[in-house]
Design an enzyme around this catalytic site. Structure first.
Site, mmCIF file in Angstrom:
data_model
loop_
_atom_site.group_PDB
_atom_site.id
_atom_site.type_symbol
_atom_site.label_atom_id
_atom_site.label_comp_id
_atom_site.label_asym_id
_atom_site.label_seq_id
_atom_site.Cartn_x
_atom_site.Cartn_y
_atom_site.Cartn_z
ATOM 1 N N ASP A 15 0.892 -1.202 0.134
ATOM 2 C CA ASP A 15 -0.037 -0.035 0.036
ATOM 3 C C ASP A 15 0.883 1.187 0.167
ATOM 4 O O ASP A 15 1.969 1.411 0.519
ATOM 5 C CB ASP A 15 -0.991 -0.027 1.374
ATOM 6 C CG ASP A 15 -2.120 1.020 1.268
ATOM 7 O OD1 ASP A 15 -2.279 1.423 0.019
ATOM 8 O OD2 ASP A 15 -2.680 1.184 2.163
ATOM 9 N N GLY A 16 0.267 2.416 -0.757
ATOM 10 C CA GLY A 16 1.081 3.533 -0.403
ATOM 11 C C GLY A 16 1.482 4.193 -1.713
ATOM 12 O O GLY A 16 2.413 5.116 -1.980
ATOM 13 N N TRP A 18 2.410 8.039 -2.172
ATOM 14 C CA TRP A 18 4.000 8.255 -2.386
ATOM 15 C C TRP A 18 4.333 9.234 -3.571
ATOM 16 O O TRP A 18 5.223 9.990 -3.534
ATOM 17 C CB TRP A 18 4.632 6.768 -2.553
ATOM 18 C CG TRP A 18 6.115 6.869 -2.756
ATOM 19 C CD1 TRP A 18 7.116 6.972 -1.650
ATOM 20 C CD2 TRP A 18 6.932 7.115 -3.859
ATOM 21 N NE1 TRP A 18 8.326 7.050 -2.274
ATOM 22 C CE2 TRP A 18 8.439 7.059 -3.552
ATOM 23 C CE3 TRP A 18 6.563 6.847 -5.255
ATOM 24 C CZ2 TRP A 18 9.401 6.832 -4.391
ATOM 25 C CZ3 TRP A 18 7.689 6.878 -6.167
ATOM 26 C CH2 TRP A 18 8.964 6.954 -5.883
ATOM 27 N N ARG A 67 0.005 9.200 -10.080
ATOM 28 C CA ARG A 67 -0.082 7.786 -9.520
ATOM 29 C C ARG A 67 0.717 6.885 -10.157
ATOM 30 O O ARG A 67 1.513 5.705 -9.488
ATOM 31 C CB ARG A 67 -1.454 7.738 -9.145
ATOM 32 C CG ARG A 67 -2.252 8.338 -8.124
ATOM 33 C CD ARG A 67 -3.705 8.032 -8.329
ATOM 34 N NE ARG A 67 -4.016 6.735 -7.695
ATOM 35 C CZ ARG A 67 -3.938 6.315 -6.566
ATOM 36 N NH1 ARG A 67 -3.844 7.170 -5.563
ATOM 37 N NH2 ARG A 67 -4.282 5.133 -6.256
ATOM 38 N N HIS A 75 3.276 3.523 -8.898
ATOM 39 C CA HIS A 75 3.001 1.964 -9.390
ATOM 40 C C HIS A 75 4.340 1.432 -9.772
ATOM 41 O O HIS A 75 4.876 0.180 -9.608
ATOM 42 C CB HIS A 75 2.034 1.916 -10.272
ATOM 43 C CG HIS A 75 0.713 2.238 -9.501
ATOM 44 N ND1 HIS A 75 0.350 1.549 -8.397
ATOM 45 C CD2 HIS A 75 -0.379 2.935 -9.883
ATOM 46 C CE1 HIS A 75 -0.947 2.346 -7.891
ATOM 47 N NE2 HIS A 75 -1.376 2.884 -8.946
ATOM 48 N N GLU A 108 -11.865 -4.896 -5.183
ATOM 49 C CA GLU A 108 -12.221 -3.452 -5.166
ATOM 50 C C GLU A 108 -11.376 -2.644 -6.271
ATOM 51 O O GLU A 108 -12.011 -1.386 -6.542
ATOM 52 C CB GLU A 108 -12.091 -3.123 -3.855
ATOM 53 C CG GLU A 108 -13.139 -3.829 -2.975
ATOM 54 C CD GLU A 108 -12.786 -5.155 -2.519
ATOM 55 O OE1 GLU A 108 -11.548 -5.610 -2.505
ATOM 56 O OE2 GLU A 108 -13.414 -5.943 -1.826
ATOM 57 N N ASN A 109 -10.103 -2.846 -6.477
ATOM 58 C CA ASN A 109 -9.455 -1.832 -7.373
ATOM 59 C C ASN A 109 -10.009 -1.843 -8.618
ATOM 60 O O ASN A 109 -9.817 -0.775 -9.268
ATOM 61 C CB ASN A 109 -7.981 -2.451 -7.353
ATOM 62 C CG ASN A 109 -7.201 -2.467 -6.292
ATOM 63 O OD1 ASN A 109 -6.136 -3.287 -6.114
ATOM 64 N ND2 ASN A 109 -7.372 -1.612 -5.384
ATOM 65 N N ARG A 159 -5.584 -1.899 8.630
ATOM 66 C CA ARG A 159 -6.390 -2.769 8.204
ATOM 67 C C ARG A 159 -6.234 -3.858 7.319
ATOM 68 O O ARG A 159 -5.243 -3.719 6.563
ATOM 69 C CB ARG A 159 -7.682 -2.034 7.617
ATOM 70 C CG ARG A 159 -7.577 -1.061 6.253
ATOM 71 C CD ARG A 159 -8.830 -0.581 5.857
ATOM 72 N NE ARG A 159 -8.263 0.368 4.665
ATOM 73 C CZ ARG A 159 -8.226 1.624 4.704
ATOM 74 N NH1 ARG A 159 -8.052 2.223 5.915
ATOM 75 N NH2 ARG A 159 -7.768 2.180 3.666
ATOM 76 N N SER A 209 -8.179 -5.176 4.635
ATOM 77 C CA SER A 209 -8.751 -5.056 3.382
ATOM 78 C C SER A 209 -8.919 -6.332 2.557
ATOM 79 O O SER A 209 -8.590 -6.455 1.367
ATOM 80 C CB SER A 209 -7.586 -4.167 2.548
ATOM 81 O OG SER A 209 -7.555 -2.811 3.115
#
Length: 246
Positions: free
Chosen positions: A21-22, A26, A34, A38, A68-69, A195, A197
């Protein structure tokens, strides 16, 4: 002394799971798109896989793309799919060099056909490697996996191939996508969130959880070693008391 030197090789977690995550945050913190996060995250994954082979971790399972992505902006989803394809194609040689076998779990059929084809090819090309198994959780949801396992068991009972009283933890686990590997002893989540997830909910029932503020693109093998050292300092009681362990 570095964290690697502090690791007790005789007490390694056999299976480590990671929620990477992040990436987006980042990149945003650096004023970049974004997608840059990745792409940088791929570098971290390569380093962490190398770290696993360095110390002898046998299984590494990473949350690469959740069910969910799919709800993210279409541009980001397409970029992630393209990055997945290019990374798989580019890393087969490195996986073989490091004796790493590639595996995948999740609703693979929902991926673009090009992804499915390249994934299958990479899995076939690395099938004989036995140093470490790198499993990509793709279009994965733990609730989806548990429901699918329940459906399979229900079908076996309906067809007379299993008695309902034979359904237990072991038979249920055998229908999960992770049936060929041990449950993770250590779950790492980067990026500061606390969490799970919808990730490996059944499998981490007794897993140790490790949360770090470090964003995934900054998480390297030394951070992995630090997490392992932290794991080895914990007392894993499985419902018992300390005196029983001693």
């Amino acid at each position: 002394m570095g964290f690697k030197e502090q690791i007790d090789i005789s007490r390694l977690p056999e299976h480590i799971a990671i929620i990477m995550d992040g990436n987006g945050r980042w990149a945003k913190n650096q004023g970049k798109f974004r997608s840059f996060g990745h792409e940088s995250g791929v570098v971290s994954l390569k380093d962490v896989v190398e770290g696993c082979t360095d110390v002898g971790v046998k299984y590494l399972t990473v949350y690469a793309f959740s069910t969910e992505n799919w709800n993210r902006p279409i541009e980001e989803v397409n970029l992630l799919m393209e990055l997945l394809i290019s990374t798989i194609n580019a890393e087969i040689g490195t996986l073989n060099k490091n004796n790493v076998r590639l595996n995948a779990i999740g609703d693979i059929a929902s991926l673009p056909q090009k992804c499915i084809d390249d994934l299958k090819n990479a899995m076939d090309e690395t099938a004989k490697n036995d140093s470490c198994t790198l499993t990509l959780a793709l279009s994965y949801s733990s609730k989806w996996e548990i429901v699918e396992a329940a459906k399979k068991l229900a079908a076996l009972v309906k067809d007379g191939k299993m008695d309902v009283n034979d359904i237990n933890e072991s038979s249920f686990s055998s229908q999960l996508t992770t049936s060929s590997m041990p449950d993770p002893e250590l779950l790492i989540r980067t990026g500061g969130e606390h969490r799970i997830s919808n990730y490996l909910l059944w499998q981490i029932a007794y897993g140790e959880l490790y949360f770090t503020e470090t964003m995934w693109p900054d998480f390297m093998k030394e951070d992995l070693f630090e997490a392992i050292v932290d794991y080895q300092k914990r007392e894993r009681r499985f419902g018992k008391i300390s005196e029983q362990l001693n």
